[in-house]
Design a protein around this motif. Structure first.
Motif, PDB file in Angstrom:
ATOM      1  N   ILE A  40       0.841  -1.205   0.000  1.00  0.00           N
ATOM      2  CA  ILE A  40       0.000   0.000   0.000  1.00  0.00           C
ATOM      3  C   ILE A  40       0.874   1.252   0.000  1.00  0.00           C
ATOM      4  CG2 ILE A  40      -1.562   1.366   1.445  1.00  0.00           C
ATOM      5  CD1 ILE A  40      -2.934  -1.164   2.221  1.00  0.00           C
ATOM      6  N   ARG A  41       1.963   1.223   0.721  1.00  0.00           N
ATOM      7  CA  ARG A  41       2.858   2.371   0.818  1.00  0.00           C
ATOM      8  C   ARG A  41       3.665   2.562  -0.457  1.00  0.00           C
ATOM      9  NH1 ARG A  41       6.324   4.780   4.997  1.00  0.00           N
ATOM     10  NH2 ARG A  41       6.359   6.907   4.196  1.00  0.00           N
ATOM     11  N   GLY A  42       3.923   1.460  -1.201  1.00  0.00           N
ATOM     12  CA  GLY A  42       4.696   1.544  -2.433  1.00  0.00           C
ATOM     13  C   GLY A  42       6.166   1.249  -2.228  1.00  0.00           C
ATOM     14  N   LYS A  43       6.522   0.683  -1.084  1.00  0.00           N
ATOM     15  CA  LYS A  43       7.925   0.417  -0.788  1.00  0.00           C
ATOM     16  C   LYS A  43       8.494  -0.720  -1.626  1.00  0.00           C
ATOM     17  CE  LYS A  43       8.887   2.301   3.616  1.00  0.00           C
ATOM     18  NZ  LYS A  43       9.729   2.088   4.774  1.00  0.00           N
ATOM     19  N   ASN A  44       7.639  -1.467  -2.325  1.00  0.00           N
ATOM     20  CA  ASN A  44       8.118  -2.543  -3.180  1.00  0.00           C
ATOM     21  C   ASN A  44       8.433  -2.053  -4.594  1.00  0.00           C
ATOM     22  OD1 ASN A  44       5.435  -1.994  -3.734  1.00  0.00           O
ATOM     23  ND2 ASN A  44       4.951  -4.086  -4.303  1.00  0.00           N
ATOM     24  N   LYS A  45       8.262  -0.769  -4.855  1.00  0.00           N
ATOM     25  CA  LYS A  45       8.506  -0.216  -6.187  1.00  0.00           C
ATOM     26  C   LYS A  45       9.821   0.580  -6.196  1.00  0.00           C
ATOM     27  CE  LYS A  45       3.687   0.368  -7.471  1.00  0.00           C
ATOM     28  NZ  LYS A  45       2.695   1.325  -7.963  1.00  0.00           N
ATOM     29  N   PRO A  46      10.507   0.587  -7.325  1.00  0.00           N
ATOM     30  CA  PRO A  46      11.751   1.365  -7.393  1.00  0.00           C
ATOM     31  C   PRO A  46      11.498   2.872  -7.371  1.00  0.00           C
ATOM     32  CG  PRO A  46      11.334   0.247  -9.479  1.00  0.00           C
ATOM     33  CD  PRO A  46      10.303  -0.221  -8.519  1.00  0.00           C
ATOM     34  N   SER A  47      10.289   3.298  -7.679  1.00  0.00           N
ATOM     35  CA  SER A  47       9.980   4.730  -7.706  1.00  0.00           C
ATOM     36  C   SER A  47       9.371   5.224  -6.397  1.00  0.00           C
ATOM     37  CB  SER A  47       9.009   5.024  -8.854  1.00  0.00           C
ATOM     38  OG  SER A  47       7.791   4.337  -8.629  1.00  0.00           O
ATOM     39  N   PHE A  48       9.642   4.521  -5.283  1.00  0.00           N
ATOM     40  CA  PHE A  48       9.071   4.890  -3.987  1.00  0.00           C
ATOM     41  C   PHE A  48       9.509   6.294  -3.580  1.00  0.00           C
ATOM     42  CE2 PHE A  48       9.855   5.068   0.661  1.00  0.00           C
ATOM     43  CZ  PHE A  48       8.538   5.114   1.074  1.00  0.00           C
ATOM     44  N   THR A  49       8.534   7.097  -3.209  1.00  0.00           N
ATOM     45  CA  THR A  49       8.780   8.428  -2.667  1.00  0.00           C
ATOM     46  C   THR A  49       8.023   8.514  -1.347  1.00  0.00           C
ATOM     47  OG1 THR A  49       8.866   9.271  -4.917  1.00  0.00           O
ATOM     48  CG2 THR A  49       8.674  10.886  -3.171  1.00  0.00           C
ATOM     49  N   PRO A  50       8.695   8.862  -0.243  1.00  0.00           N
ATOM     50  CA  PRO A  50       8.058   8.787   1.078  1.00  0.00           C
ATOM     51  C   PRO A  50       6.859   9.700   1.283  1.00  0.00           C
ATOM     52  CG  PRO A  50      10.421   9.149   1.284  1.00  0.00           C
ATOM     53  CD  PRO A  50      10.099   9.239  -0.158  1.00  0.00           C
ATOM     54  N   ASN A  51       6.796  10.833   0.554  1.00  0.00           N
ATOM     55  CA  ASN A  51       5.727  11.788   0.818  1.00  0.00           C
ATOM     56  C   ASN A  51       4.602  11.734  -0.209  1.00  0.00           C
ATOM     57  OD1 ASN A  51       7.408  12.763  -1.178  1.00  0.00           O
ATOM     58  ND2 ASN A  51       6.995  14.894  -0.703  1.00  0.00           N
ATOM     59  N   VAL A  52       4.539  10.666  -1.016  1.00  0.00           N
ATOM     60  CA  VAL A  52       3.534  10.543  -2.070  1.00  0.00           C
ATOM     61  C   VAL A  52       2.852   9.189  -1.962  1.00  0.00           C
ATOM     62  CG1 VAL A  52       3.161  10.517  -4.567  1.00  0.00           C
ATOM     63  CG2 VAL A  52       4.852  12.038  -3.600  1.00  0.00           C
ATOM     64  N   ASP A  53       1.558   9.162  -2.265  1.00  0.00           N
ATOM     65  CA  ASP A  53       0.808   7.902  -2.323  1.00  0.00           C
ATOM     66  C   ASP A  53       1.161   7.207  -3.640  1.00  0.00           C
ATOM     67  OD1 ASP A  53      -0.980   5.839  -2.407  1.00  0.00           O
ATOM     68  OD2 ASP A  53      -2.781   7.083  -2.426  1.00  0.00           O
ATOM     69  N   CYS A  54       2.210   6.379  -3.613  1.00  0.00           N
ATOM     70  CA  CYS A  54       2.653   5.712  -4.835  1.00  0.00           C
ATOM     71  C   CYS A  54       2.456   4.199  -4.761  1.00  0.00           C
ATOM     72  CB  CYS A  54       4.102   6.050  -5.140  1.00  0.00           C
ATOM     73  SG  CYS A  54       5.254   5.713  -3.823  1.00  0.00           S
ATOM     74  N   GLY A  55       1.675   3.728  -3.790  1.00  0.00           N
ATOM     75  CA  GLY A  55       1.437   2.306  -3.641  1.00  0.00           C
ATOM     76  C   GLY A  55       0.250   1.833  -4.458  1.00  0.00           C
ATOM     77  N   ASP A  56      -0.013   0.545  -4.370  1.00  0.00           N
ATOM     78  CA  ASP A  56      -1.104  -0.070  -5.117  1.00  0.00           C
ATOM     79  C   ASP A  56      -2.353  -0.173  -4.263  1.00  0.00           C
ATOM     80  OD1 ASP A  56       0.638  -0.432  -7.245  1.00  0.00           O
ATOM     81  OD2 ASP A  56       1.247  -2.425  -6.571  1.00  0.00           O
ATOM     82  N   ASN A  57      -3.480  -0.408  -4.907  1.00  0.00           N
ATOM     83  CA  ASN A  57      -4.730  -0.717  -4.206  1.00  0.00           C
ATOM     84  C   ASN A  57      -4.716  -2.206  -3.900  1.00  0.00           C
ATOM     85  OD1 ASN A  57      -6.106   1.898  -4.427  1.00  0.00           O
ATOM     86  ND2 ASN A  57      -6.007   1.489  -6.610  1.00  0.00           N
ATOM     87  N   VAL A  58      -4.933  -2.569  -2.654  1.00  0.00           N
ATOM     88  CA  VAL A  58      -4.816  -3.953  -2.213  1.00  0.00           C
ATOM     89  C   VAL A  58      -6.175  -4.491  -1.778  1.00  0.00           C
ATOM     90  CG1 VAL A  58      -3.724  -5.513  -0.567  1.00  0.00           C
ATOM     91  CG2 VAL A  58      -2.433  -3.615  -1.499  1.00  0.00           C
TER      92      VAL A  58
END
Length: 148
Positions: free
Chosen positions: A41-59
């Motif tokens: 959900i946080r997007g930490k599994n993606k190479p484009s992870f940015t801590p202050n942006v909602d870049c995760g997936d819908n789970v």
């Protein structure tokens, strides 16, 4: 000067690619499941992870009623909340939460692993938890992920 220049590209709302992911929680340990779901959900599994942006997936989590807890946690673990009034401290066990709704158990575990700010509240809205195998998100064509 002939040097190679590298730029750090930060993700933003316009260029984030969000996908739909489905996870089967059948006979999985609650804490390990919640940890993996929070990372996705946080997007930490993606190479484009940015801590202050909602870049995760819908789970989408299915079969949450078949989740496991190890040891005596069904009866000994205690969730403490407070109503805000004097003497308003309330205690519940995972057994009581599951009797109310088994989705609450997974939702509470995942929410505790997300940031405690506005971003965390927005990220939590990307989680969909269902008791059985049926869910209303077939139109989004979710990819199934096997967690180890």
């Amino acid at each position: 000067m002939d040097t190679i220049s590298y730029k750090t590209v930060s993700a933003n709302k316009a260029n984030v690619e969000k996908e739909w992911v489905i996870i089967d929680a059948d006979s999985m340990v609650l804490g390990r499941l919640a940890s993996d779901v929070a990372k996705i959900i946080r997007g930490k599994n993606k190479p484009s992870f940015t801590p202050n942006v909602d870049c995760g997936d819908n789970v989408i989590v299915i079969n949450c009623d078949k989740v496991r807890l190890t040891g005596k946690k069904w009866t000994d673990k205690v969730y403490v909340s407070h109503t805000g009034y004097p003497g308003g401290q309330r205690e519940t066990t995972p057994n009581q939460l599951k009797a109310k709704s088994s989705t609450l158990l997974v939702e509470r575990a995942v929410r505790g692993m997300l940031p405690k700010n506005r971003l965390g509240s927005a990220l939590f809205k990307n989680l969909y938890v269902y008791e059985g195998t049926e869910h209303p998100h077939e139109a989004q064509k979710p990819k199934e992920i096997k967690l180890s």
